[in-house]
Enzyme design. Structure first.
Site, PDB file in Angstrom:
ATOM      1  N   ARG A  81       6.911  26.444  -3.100  1.00 24.99           N
ATOM      2  CA  ARG A  81       6.346  26.277  -4.451  1.00 24.99           C
ATOM      3  C   ARG A  81       7.006  25.146  -5.235  1.00 24.99           C
ATOM      4  O   ARG A  81       6.951  25.106  -6.463  1.00 24.99           O
ATOM      5  CB  ARG A  81       6.436  27.562  -5.271  1.00 24.99           C
ATOM      6  CG  ARG A  81       5.696  28.711  -4.638  1.00 24.99           C
ATOM      7  CD  ARG A  81       5.385  29.799  -5.636  1.00 24.99           C
ATOM      8  NE  ARG A  81       4.642  30.853  -5.007  1.00 24.99           N
ATOM      9  CZ  ARG A  81       5.199  31.856  -4.332  1.00 24.99           C
ATOM     10  NH1 ARG A  81       6.499  31.929  -4.225  1.00 24.99           N
ATOM     11  NH2 ARG A  81       4.446  32.767  -3.779  1.00 24.99           N
ATOM     12  N   GLU A 118      -1.657  -5.656  -9.194  1.00 24.07           N
ATOM     13  CA  GLU A 118      -1.393  -4.581 -10.171  1.00 24.07           C
ATOM     14  C   GLU A 118      -0.488  -5.110 -11.303  1.00 24.07           C
ATOM     15  O   GLU A 118      -0.585  -4.659 -12.439  1.00 24.07           O
ATOM     16  CB  GLU A 118      -0.743  -3.364  -9.502  1.00 24.07           C
ATOM     17  CG  GLU A 118      -1.488  -2.810  -8.283  1.00 24.07           C
ATOM     18  CD  GLU A 118      -2.838  -2.139  -8.591  1.00 24.07           C
ATOM     19  OE1 GLU A 118      -3.149  -1.901  -9.773  1.00 24.07           O
ATOM     20  OE2 GLU A 118      -3.588  -1.871  -7.621  1.00 24.07           O
ATOM     21  N   LYS A 150       2.863   0.525 -17.330  1.00 22.78           N
ATOM     22  CA  LYS A 150       2.110   1.657 -16.784  1.00 22.78           C
ATOM     23  C   LYS A 150       2.629   2.981 -17.357  1.00 22.78           C
ATOM     24  O   LYS A 150       1.861   3.862 -17.722  1.00 22.78           O
ATOM     25  CB  LYS A 150       2.161   1.668 -15.244  1.00 22.78           C
ATOM     26  CG  LYS A 150       1.400   2.870 -14.688  1.00 22.78           C
ATOM     27  CD  LYS A 150       1.027   2.831 -13.239  1.00 22.78           C
ATOM     28  CE  LYS A 150       0.266   4.113 -12.875  1.00 22.78           C
ATOM     29  NZ  LYS A 150       0.068   4.303 -11.458  1.00 22.78           N
ATOM     30  N   GLU A 165      -5.512  11.450 -17.824  1.00 19.01           N
ATOM     31  CA  GLU A 165      -6.646  10.525 -17.803  1.00 19.01           C
ATOM     32  C   GLU A 165      -7.852  11.020 -18.597  1.00 19.01           C
ATOM     33  O   GLU A 165      -8.972  11.016 -18.106  1.00 19.01           O
ATOM     34  CB  GLU A 165      -7.023  10.230 -16.338  1.00 19.01           C
ATOM     35  CG  GLU A 165      -7.655   8.857 -16.180  1.00 19.01           C
ATOM     36  CD  GLU A 165      -7.677   8.355 -14.737  1.00 19.01           C
ATOM     37  OE1 GLU A 165      -6.660   8.480 -14.027  1.00 19.01           O
ATOM     38  OE2 GLU A 165      -8.719   7.828 -14.352  1.00 19.01           O
ATOM     39  N   ARG A 222      -5.673   6.253 -20.536  1.00 17.71           N
ATOM     40  CA  ARG A 222      -5.210   5.945 -19.178  1.00 17.71           C
ATOM     41  C   ARG A 222      -6.289   5.226 -18.364  1.00 17.71           C
ATOM     42  O   ARG A 222      -5.988   4.557 -17.380  1.00 17.71           O
ATOM     43  CB  ARG A 222      -4.764   7.243 -18.475  1.00 17.71           C
ATOM     44  CG  ARG A 222      -4.130   6.989 -17.113  1.00 17.71           C
ATOM     45  CD  ARG A 222      -3.472   8.218 -16.516  1.00 17.71           C
ATOM     46  NE  ARG A 222      -2.918   7.915 -15.205  1.00 17.71           N
ATOM     47  CZ  ARG A 222      -2.041   8.666 -14.568  1.00 17.71           C
ATOM     48  NH1 ARG A 222      -1.603   9.769 -15.122  1.00 17.71           N
ATOM     49  NH2 ARG A 222      -1.597   8.320 -13.380  1.00 17.71           N
ATOM     50  N   ASN A 235      -7.831   1.324 -14.929  1.00 14.97           N
ATOM     51  CA  ASN A 235      -8.907   1.092 -13.961  1.00 14.97           C
ATOM     52  C   ASN A 235      -9.513  -0.296 -14.068  1.00 14.97           C
ATOM     53  O   ASN A 235     -10.456  -0.612 -13.341  1.00 14.97           O
ATOM     54  CB  ASN A 235     -10.018   2.131 -14.145  1.00 14.97           C
ATOM     55  CG  ASN A 235      -9.531   3.507 -13.762  1.00 14.97           C
ATOM     56  OD1 ASN A 235      -8.825   3.655 -12.777  1.00 14.97           O
ATOM     57  ND2 ASN A 235      -9.884   4.506 -14.543  1.00 14.97           N
ATOM     58  N   HIS A 242     -10.881  -2.126 -11.082  1.00 14.78           N
ATOM     59  CA  HIS A 242     -10.959  -1.160  -9.986  1.00 14.78           C
ATOM     60  C   HIS A 242     -12.368  -0.609  -9.726  1.00 14.78           C
ATOM     61  O   HIS A 242     -12.607  -0.077  -8.652  1.00 14.78           O
ATOM     62  CB  HIS A 242      -9.982  -0.001 -10.222  1.00 14.78           C
ATOM     63  CG  HIS A 242      -8.562  -0.363  -9.864  1.00 14.78           C
ATOM     64  ND1 HIS A 242      -7.866  -1.364 -10.502  1.00 14.78           N
ATOM     65  CD2 HIS A 242      -7.714   0.125  -8.913  1.00 14.78           C
ATOM     66  CE1 HIS A 242      -6.652  -1.458  -9.977  1.00 14.78           C
ATOM     67  NE2 HIS A 242      -6.529  -0.569  -9.001  1.00 14.78           N
TER      68      HIS A 242
HETATM   69  N1  LIG Z   1       0.102   7.664  -6.709  1.00 16.97           N
HETATM   70  C1  LIG Z   1      -0.456   6.603  -7.246  1.00 16.97           C
HETATM   71  O1  LIG Z   1      -0.622   6.504  -8.459  1.00 16.97           O
HETATM   72  C2  LIG Z   1      -0.853   5.475  -6.350  1.00 16.97           C
HETATM   73  C3  LIG Z   1      -1.117   4.216  -6.897  1.00 16.97           C
HETATM   74  C4  LIG Z   1      -1.430   3.168  -6.034  1.00 16.97           C
HETATM   75  C5  LIG Z   1      -1.492   3.398  -4.673  1.00 16.97           C
HETATM   76  N2  LIG Z   1      -1.236   4.638  -4.171  1.00 16.97           N
HETATM   77  C6  LIG Z   1      -1.288   4.906  -2.724  1.00 16.97           C
HETATM   78  O2  LIG Z   1      -0.357   4.062  -2.078  1.00 16.97           O
HETATM   79  C7  LIG Z   1      -0.801   3.815  -0.749  1.00 16.97           C
HETATM   80  C8  LIG Z   1      -0.670   2.332  -0.480  1.00 16.97           C
HETATM   81  O3  LIG Z   1       0.668   1.946  -0.696  1.00 16.97           O
HETATM   82  P1  LIG Z   1       1.403   0.861   0.230  1.00 16.97           P
HETATM   83  O4  LIG Z   1       0.650  -0.404   0.208  1.00 16.97           O
HETATM   84  O5  LIG Z   1       2.826   0.870  -0.163  1.00 16.97           O
HETATM   85  O6  LIG Z   1       1.142   1.474   1.687  1.00 16.97           O
HETATM   86  P2  LIG Z   1       2.062   2.004   2.878  1.00 16.97           P
HETATM   87  O7  LIG Z   1       2.932   3.099   2.464  1.00 16.97           O
HETATM   88  O8  LIG Z   1       1.103   2.282   3.975  1.00 16.97           O
HETATM   89  O9  LIG Z   1       2.959   0.744   3.268  1.00 16.97           O
HETATM   90  C9  LIG Z   1       2.369  -0.402   3.840  1.00 16.97           C
HETATM   91  C10 LIG Z   1       3.022  -0.770   5.172  1.00 16.97           C
HETATM   92  O10 LIG Z   1       4.296  -1.365   4.927  1.00 16.97           O
HETATM   93  C11 LIG Z   1       5.305  -0.708   5.687  1.00 16.97           C
HETATM   94  N3  LIG Z   1       6.525  -0.856   4.899  1.00 16.97           N
HETATM   95  C12 LIG Z   1       6.871  -0.147   3.805  1.00 16.97           C
HETATM   96  N4  LIG Z   1       7.989  -0.667   3.264  1.00 16.97           N
HETATM   97  C13 LIG Z   1       8.354  -1.709   4.052  1.00 16.97           C
HETATM   98  C14 LIG Z   1       9.404  -2.661   3.993  1.00 16.97           C
HETATM   99  N5  LIG Z   1      10.281  -2.669   2.982  1.00 16.97           N
HETATM  100  N6  LIG Z   1       9.482  -3.597   4.958  1.00 16.97           N
HETATM  101  C15 LIG Z   1       8.552  -3.636   5.966  1.00 16.97           C
HETATM  102  N7  LIG Z   1       7.522  -2.788   6.056  1.00 16.97           N
HETATM  103  C16 LIG Z   1       7.421  -1.838   5.100  1.00 16.97           C
HETATM  104  C17 LIG Z   1       4.797   0.676   5.895  1.00 16.97           C
HETATM  105  O11 LIG Z   1       5.387   1.280   7.026  1.00 16.97           O
HETATM  106  C18 LIG Z   1       3.305   0.431   6.092  1.00 16.97           C
HETATM  107  O12 LIG Z   1       3.060   0.043   7.401  1.00 16.97           O
HETATM  108  C19 LIG Z   1      -2.222   4.324  -0.671  1.00 16.97           C
HETATM  109  O13 LIG Z   1      -2.228   5.513   0.054  1.00 16.97           O
HETATM  110  C20 LIG Z   1      -2.609   4.580  -2.116  1.00 16.97           C
HETATM  111  O14 LIG Z   1      -3.518   5.657  -2.249  1.00 16.97           O
HETATM  112  C21 LIG Z   1      -0.908   5.669  -4.988  1.00 16.97           C
HETATM  113 ZN   LIG Z   2      -4.907  -0.398  -7.692  1.00 20.21          ZN
END
Ligand SMILES: NC(=O)c1ccc[n+]([C@@H]2O[C@H](COP(=O)([O-])OP(=O)(O)OC[C@H]3O[C@@H](n4cnc5c(N)ncnc54)[C@H](O)[C@@H]3O)[C@@H](O)[C@H]2O)c1
Ligand SMILES: [Zn+2]
Length: 338
Positions: A95, A159, A198, A208, A212, A216, A219
């Protein structure tokens, strides 16, 4: 990463666990303090495709096997996938146990680590299972960017552009003028500032309901472009598609929301400078617009946008009809042909 270690020293916990993927295990884990490294490492496969229930099961199982209890802490060391999924698993394990985000991609630092959105994908629907919950703390350090592919870094910069455009004209002046992203040494300052924009927006409207929605900007069209090309060889990264979305939505902002022509030109110049964008073939335009009808922000069938009224100010719930959206995509194509 000294801060993380001193933060941990200030806490009481029964056991420490670190969630990584194969890349962050190789590139990021060694950058942590030896004391933190003594934690139980839980590894999952990288990539959006693994942001699913199978990986969650693995994480929960590993926590159980390692004897994690309610006083344990999970550190999520990775990009947005690790942060969203690790946060979700921690929030549901017994939990809810405490978790700390150590985002290692630019996207995770400026976007995913703020706002409390956690979750996983299910049945091809992105982030469909999840919840809102805040980590104990976020440690965003540009030291991790050295191993990050340059394309990822550029993509995530969208972003940073967005945060400045919707809320902070002064910051826009700084971030729109960066020539070579890879070589900037102002990361810490830029990230700190961008995160704070942000944060301010999210704190004013955590669930939202109104304000908030300005996050978008870019987007509505951007997501549709991203989804449309998702399974093609020419898939765009999220931020690249949002770059296209911001160009189109800046155009709509000019048409419908008082954004001046000079501001529009300034915005598109910076975006076209950073991203290698292609025209959207005319035959796809209708399909892309059709994808927007599924957008969560729509109300009573109308397509709702967050649009700029000037650089640094954004309004929300502006409805645009399909013809207006079509002309924004045509505008984007026209600029690319010049
Ligand atoms: N929670 C939120 O508000 C929010 C906002 C934006 C995006 N997201 C989510 O984030 C995800 C995308 O994030 P992302 O682009 O970080 O993706 P990711 O976590 O898939 O990372 C991208 C790639 O980079 C690699 N990587 C990570 N750090 C590294 C480093 N320092 N050096 C080398 N390789 C590295 C990872 O292994 C992966 O292959 C999506 O799932 C999206 O939905 C969430
Ligand atoms: Zn985005």
């Amino acid at each position: 990463m000294d801060d993380l270690y001193s933060f941990l020293k200030s806490l009481t916990y029964s056991s420490l666990h670190i969630l990584v993927d194969e890349n962050t295990k190789q590139y990021c884990l060694p950058l942590l303090d030896q004391k933190v490294l003594a934690a139980n490492v839980i590894e999952i496969k990288s990539g959006e495709i693994n942001k699913n229930l199978e990986s969650c099961k693995r994480i929960w199982e590993q926590l159980i096997k390692a004897g994690a209890d309610r006083h344990s802490i999970l550190i999520n060391l990775g990009g947005g996938v690790i942060g969203d999924m690790g946060g979700f698993c921690a929030s549901t394990y017994m939990r809810g146990i405490r978790f700390i985000q150590v985002p290692t991609t630019l996207l995770a630092q400026v976007d995913a680590s703020v706002g409390g959105k956690l979750g996983i994908d299910y049945l091809n629907l992105k982030n469909i299972i999840g919840q809102f919950n805040d980590p104990l703390q976020v440690f965003a350090d540009p030291v991790f960017f050295k191993t990050l592919p340059k394309r990822q870094l550029k993509s995530a910069y969208a972003e940073i552009f967005k945060h400045a455009l919707i809320k902070d004209a002064e910051h826009w002046k700084q971030v729109s003028k960066i020539d070579t992203l890879e070589e900037t040494n102002s990361w810490s300052q830029i990230i700190y500032h961008s995160i704070n924009i942000k944060k301010e927006v999210v704190e004013a409207d955590p669930f939202e309901k109104g304000e908030r929605k300005i996050l978008n900007f870019g987007h509505t069209i951007g997501h549709a472009v991203e989804s449309f090309y998702l399974n093609s060889k020419q898939a765009y990264l999220h931020g690249e598609a949002i770059g296209i979305g911001m160009i189109c939505e800046a155009y709509l902002s000019h048409q419908k929301n008082d954004l001046s022509e000079a501001a529009l030109n300034e915005i598109i110049e910076s975006l076209f400078d950073v991203y290698d964008l292609r025209k959207v073939p005319t035959r796809y335009l209708d399909d892309i617009i059709a994808l927007m009808s599924k957008d969560k922000k729509n109300k009573d069938g109308a397509l709702m946008f967050s649009l700029l009224s000037q650089i640094g100010t954004c309004t929300y719930n502006v409805s645009c009809d399909p013809n207006e959206i079509l002309s924004s995509l045509q505008y984007y194509n026209d600029v690319l042909s010049q």
